[in-house]
Design a protein around this motif. Structure first.
Motif, PDB file in Angstrom:
ATOM      1  N   GLY A   1     -12.319  30.936  -6.273  1.00 39.21           N
ATOM      2  CA  GLY A   1     -13.650  30.490  -5.882  1.00 39.21           C
ATOM      3  C   GLY A   1     -13.681  29.901  -4.495  1.00 39.21           C
ATOM      4  O   GLY A   1     -13.009  30.377  -3.584  1.00 39.21           O
ATOM      5  N   PHE A   2     -14.447  28.807  -4.341  1.00 33.30           N
ATOM      6  CA  PHE A   2     -14.533  28.080  -3.083  1.00 33.30           C
ATOM      7  C   PHE A   2     -13.784  26.758  -3.220  1.00 33.30           C
ATOM      8  O   PHE A   2     -13.831  26.111  -4.275  1.00 33.30           O
TER       9      PHE A   2
ATOM     10  N   GLU B   1     -11.131  26.972 -12.177  1.00 41.23           N
ATOM     11  CA  GLU B   1     -11.525  26.872 -13.585  1.00 41.23           C
ATOM     12  C   GLU B   1     -11.908  25.434 -13.937  1.00 41.23           C
ATOM     13  O   GLU B   1     -12.890  25.205 -14.646  1.00 41.23           O
ATOM     14  N   ARG B   2     -11.127  24.480 -13.440  1.00 39.68           N
ATOM     15  CA  ARG B   2     -11.436  23.062 -13.711  1.00 39.68           C
ATOM     16  C   ARG B   2     -12.761  22.675 -13.055  1.00 39.68           C
ATOM     17  O   ARG B   2     -13.558  21.918 -13.628  1.00 39.68           O
ATOM     18  N   PHE B   3     -12.974  23.180 -11.853  1.00 38.78           N
ATOM     19  CA  PHE B   3     -14.218  22.861 -11.153  1.00 38.78           C
ATOM     20  C   PHE B   3     -15.424  23.437 -11.897  1.00 38.78           C
ATOM     21  O   PHE B   3     -16.448  22.756 -12.073  1.00 38.78           O
ATOM     22  N   ILE B   4     -15.317  24.686 -12.348  1.00 45.03           N
ATOM     23  CA  ILE B   4     -16.409  25.315 -13.116  1.00 45.03           C
ATOM     24  C   ILE B   4     -16.654  24.540 -14.412  1.00 45.03           C
ATOM     25  O   ILE B   4     -17.811  24.319 -14.809  1.00 45.03           O
ATOM     26  N   ASP B   5     -15.570  24.122 -15.053  1.00 47.49           N
ATOM     27  CA  ASP B   5     -15.712  23.342 -16.291  1.00 47.49           C
ATOM     28  C   ASP B   5     -16.421  22.020 -16.017  1.00 47.49           C
ATOM     29  O   ASP B   5     -17.276  21.588 -16.801  1.00 47.49           O
ATOM     30  N   LEU B   6     -16.065  21.377 -14.903  1.00 49.88           N
ATOM     31  CA  LEU B   6     -16.710  20.112 -14.536  1.00 49.88           C
ATOM     32  C   LEU B   6     -18.202  20.323 -14.316  1.00 49.88           C
ATOM     33  O   LEU B   6     -19.037  19.554 -14.815  1.00 49.88           O
TER      34      LEU B   6
END
Length: 426
Positions: A26-27, A409-414
């Motif tokens: 991602g970014f 993935e962690r950022f999207i989950d957040l």
């Protein structure tokens, strides 16, 4: 004449190293505010925000920001292509200086393409432009070499200076590479005037170098005393006037640290993933598969490579090539860190300070190649040694890509948690 497909090989290496996990990335880091500026204020708004610290840098973003949209995958692919262009610009530079050593230049460039010290390839919005600026700077060196060949200052030299100044204004990372110019002039002067004494060659070098030196010193003066920077202020000038001796000691200490980090630490870390290898996980299986595949293909390619026309230049590295490569590498290792030292920043293998490896890359790779050079005539030894370093470096980049995948993935989950728990948040 058979067409050389080496540029396509470099492109394949870049996609293998940086593109396998591209759909899942991602970014990151400064990508996020830059893309937010674009999303909320359009391309011009993003360019203006970027230009607040480095006015000329903003112009480099104008066309890509206008065309590439907001898809992370598109930006990841664009960054790989920019890395490829940067790598080919370095290959062109080496061929301009050492046209008889095509085989050795190719091996250096392959290592350069997967240099393990710099691991921020996946911050695609930021570093796609950094690669383009570096490529443009090496193009200015290409024009400079052609101008030096004319043994007089010409319009080619003027264009080279203008392009270099634009690139340095966009990113100060390049300032230390200006030390290559007098070395190149001296080398080319020595080839054409072998009968001259060292003193005469040095004087001739200084005479040709003067306009380039003046332009470089002018930029340093502007950047140090006239330009204002929000992020990277020159701090060591005041320190020098307050305590010159301690400042010089600090400079020598930092320089020694930079050399050790660029030559040793950057390459030692390629074996780190092996210590945490767990073949029950899909990521470890991918890493190990790529490592073995690249290692085997590399050995086969080198054996084939040594049977072709390039083998003559590869197996007989002339004294001028080795000495010039060594001296150039030492100069880069010593001077490339000056802009960072001036801003009180330090080269390191850890994020985010590994971004400072960019101007050190060519010198670091050249040193590794020179270390391997004595084994070149022993095909049974050189091929596996080179292939092991190349395969471990490429696989290390894939390993880093997986870390970036996990971060995304962690950022999207957040973000999902925030939107789920705060439904009214716009």
């Amino acid at each position: 004449m058979k067409k050389d497909l080496f540029p396509l090989l470099v492109l394949a290496v870049c996609f293998c190293a940086y593109g396998l996990l591209a759909p899942y990335l991602g970014f990151y880091w400064d990508d996020l505010p830059y893309m937010w500026f674009k999303h909320t204020n359009g391309t011009i708004g993003a360019v203006r925000a970027i230009a607040l610290d480095r006015p000329l840098l903003g112009f480099f973003y104008l066309i890509p920001m206008s065309l590439l949209g907001e898809s992370p995958l598109v930006w990841q692919i664009f960054a790989i292509l920019c890395r490829w262009i940067f790598t080919l610009s370095v290959f062109r530079f080496l061929m301009d200086i050492f046209p008889k050593n095509r085989g050795a230049n190719k091996l250096i460039v392959l290592l350069f393409a997967v240099f393990p010290g710099f691991t921020q390839q996946y911050i695609a919005v930021i570093y796609s432009h950094a690669f383009l600026i570096f490529a443009l700077y090496f193009f200015s060196l290409h024009l400079f070499i052609r101008a030096v060949g004319q043994e007089r200052f010409s319009w080619l030299g003027l264009i080279s200076i203008l392009i270099a100044l634009i690139c340095m204004a966009a990113t100060e990372y390049l300032v230390g590479l200006e030390v290559l110019r007098p070395l190149i002039i001296f080398l080319m002067t020595s080839r054409k005037n072998q009968a001259l004494t060292f003193k005469r060659k040095a004087l001739k070098t200084l005479q040709i170098w003067l306009p380039y030196l003046a332009a470089g010193l002018g930029f340093v003066f502007y950047r140090t005393f006239l330009a204002s920077s929000v992020l990277y202020k020159v701090q060591q000038v005041d320190n020098f006037f307050l305590s010159p001796l301690s400042t010089l000691v600090n400079l020598l200490t930092v320089t020694a640290h930079n050399i050790y980090t660029a030559v040793i630490s950057a390459w030692v870390q390629i074996v780190h993933p092996l210590s945490s290898l767990d073949l029950s996980s899909l990521a470890s299986k991918l890493y190990f598969t790529i490592l073995m595949f690249v290692f085997i293909v590399s050995i086969v390619w080198i054996h084939h490579f040594q049977k072709r026309g390039e083998s003559a230049s590869l197996l007989s590295l002339d004294r001028e090539y080795v000495i010039s490569l060594a001296i150039g590498s030492v100069f880069i290792l010593v001077f490339a860190g000056l802009p960072f030292w001036a801003a009180n920043l330090k080269l390191d293998t850890n994020f985010p300070d590994d971004r400072f490896f960019l101007p050190f890359m060519l010198a670091s790779v050249a040193v590794v190649f020179l270390v391997l050079a004595p084994t070149i005539q022993r095909k049974w030894l050189f091929a596996p040694l080179f292939s092991a370093i190349f395969a471990l470096s490429l696989s290390y980049q894939v390993y880093q890509a997986n870390n970036y995948r996990l971060d995304w993935e962690r950022f999207i989950d957040l973000m999902s948690q925030i939107t789920w728990r705060v439904p009214s948040l716009e």
